[in-house]
Scaffold this motif. Sequence first.
Motif, short mmCIF file in Angstrom:
data_model
loop_
_atom_site.label_atom_id
_atom_site.label_comp_id
_atom_site.label_asym_id
_atom_site.label_seq_id
_atom_site.Cartn_x
_atom_site.Cartn_y
_atom_site.Cartn_z
N VAL A 189 0.91 -1.13 0.05
CA VAL A 189 -0.01 -0.07 0.03
C VAL A 189 1.19 1.19 0.00
CG1 VAL A 189 -0.18 0.01 2.51
CG2 VAL A 189 -2.01 1.18 1.22
N GLN A 190 0.36 2.35 -0.66
CA GLN A 190 1.11 3.73 -0.50
C GLN A 190 1.01 4.35 0.80
OE1 GLN A 190 -0.38 5.79 -3.95
NE2 GLN A 190 1.18 5.25 -5.28
N ALA A 191 1.95 5.11 1.09
CA ALA A 191 1.87 5.98 2.38
C ALA A 191 0.64 6.62 2.49
CB ALA A 191 2.99 6.59 2.50
N GLY A 192 0.02 6.62 3.79
CA GLY A 192 -1.34 7.17 3.88
C GLY A 192 -2.43 6.44 3.76
N LEU A 238 -1.00 4.82 6.89
CA LEU A 238 0.12 4.02 6.97
C LEU A 238 1.46 4.71 6.56
CD1 LEU A 238 -1.60 0.72 5.81
CD2 LEU A 238 0.02 0.89 7.92
N LYS A 239 2.50 4.54 7.17
CA LYS A 239 3.81 5.02 6.95
C LYS A 239 4.83 4.24 6.42
CE LYS A 239 2.96 8.17 10.95
NZ LYS A 239 3.58 8.52 12.20
N GLU A 251 7.53 3.11 7.66
CA GLU A 251 8.02 2.50 8.75
C GLU A 251 7.33 1.62 9.55
OE1 GLU A 251 8.08 5.87 8.52
OE2 GLU A 251 7.52 7.15 10.26
N ASP A 252 5.78 1.49 9.13
CA ASP A 252 4.98 0.51 9.44
C ASP A 252 5.44 -0.74 8.47
OD1 ASP A 252 2.61 2.73 9.49
OD2 ASP A 252 3.30 1.91 11.20
N THR A 253 6.05 -0.83 7.55
CA THR A 253 6.69 -2.13 6.87
C THR A 253 6.89 -3.08 7.70
OG1 THR A 253 6.76 -0.72 4.61
CG2 THR A 253 8.06 -2.95 4.94
N ALA A 254 6.61 -4.38 8.05
CA ALA A 254 7.02 -5.37 8.77
C ALA A 254 6.15 -6.47 8.26
CB ALA A 254 6.85 -4.89 10.31
N LEU A 255 6.73 -7.52 9.01
CA LEU A 255 5.93 -8.92 8.92
C LEU A 255 4.73 -8.87 10.26
CD1 LEU A 255 5.55 -11.73 7.42
CD2 LEU A 255 7.39 -12.54 8.85
N TYR A 256 3.60 -8.96 10.05
CA TYR A 256 2.86 -8.86 11.07
C TYR A 256 2.45 -10.01 11.71
CZ TYR A 256 2.63 -3.71 10.64
OH TYR A 256 2.84 -2.41 10.61
N TYR A 257 2.36 -10.30 12.77
CA TYR A 257 2.18 -11.55 13.61
C TYR A 257 0.88 -11.49 14.54
CZ TYR A 257 6.72 -13.34 12.17
OH TYR A 257 7.67 -13.79 11.45
N CYS A 258 -0.06 -12.43 14.52
CA CYS A 258 -1.06 -12.43 15.43
C CYS A 258 -0.49 -13.42 16.70
CB CYS A 258 -2.26 -12.97 14.93
SG CYS A 258 -3.68 -13.33 15.72
N ALA A 259 -1.00 -13.05 17.97
CA ALA A 259 -0.76 -14.09 18.99
C ALA A 259 -1.78 -14.28 19.87
CB ALA A 259 0.47 -13.37 19.69
N THR A 315 3.76 -4.03 3.46
CA THR A 315 4.78 -3.03 2.92
C THR A 315 3.99 -1.85 2.58
OG1 THR A 315 5.99 -5.18 1.90
CG2 THR A 315 6.49 -2.96 0.92
N VAL A 316 4.68 -0.69 3.13
CA VAL A 316 4.10 0.78 2.72
C VAL A 316 5.07 1.36 1.79
CG1 VAL A 316 3.16 2.79 3.86
CG2 VAL A 316 3.11 0.35 4.93
N SER A 317 4.81 1.91 0.89
CA SER A 317 5.71 2.43 -0.07
C SER A 317 5.74 3.79 -0.04
CB SER A 317 5.47 1.96 -1.60
OG SER A 317 4.23 2.63 -1.90
#
Length: 122
Positions: free
Chosen positions: A12-15, A86-87, A89-97, A119-121
């Motif tokens: 997704v794009q930033a914002g 979204l920014k 810096e939010d780019t990451a692998l997101y895990y549920c726990a 992934t935020v571009s």
Amino acid sequence: QVQLVESGGGLVQAGGSLRLSCAASRRASSIYAMAWFRQAAGKEREFVATVSWTSGNTYYAESVKGRFTISKDNAKNTVFLQMNSLKPEDTALYYCAAGGYTWRIPSPYDYWGQGTQVTVSS
């Protein structure tokens, strides 16, 4: 044993916005909270948000407060993470726990999903 399956990640794009879902195979008696963590490349896994199955209380990391919203559907044993503004810096692998309390650190959680990439571009 409880299986957690995440979905909803993407590019997704930033914002922009994304909505993550985490479906639990069953509601174990030992599970009182669900959470989202994320791990960026080369960094440690960090807390994002958590919600209590019983009280509905929610807690957020300062970095996402006001932008992300965690919610739950008890009937479907599913937790959601609505991510807005979204920014990069939010780019990451997101895990549920899933675990016995609304911990803000990963180690006490008993069950983990495989993760979904966000992934935020810029």
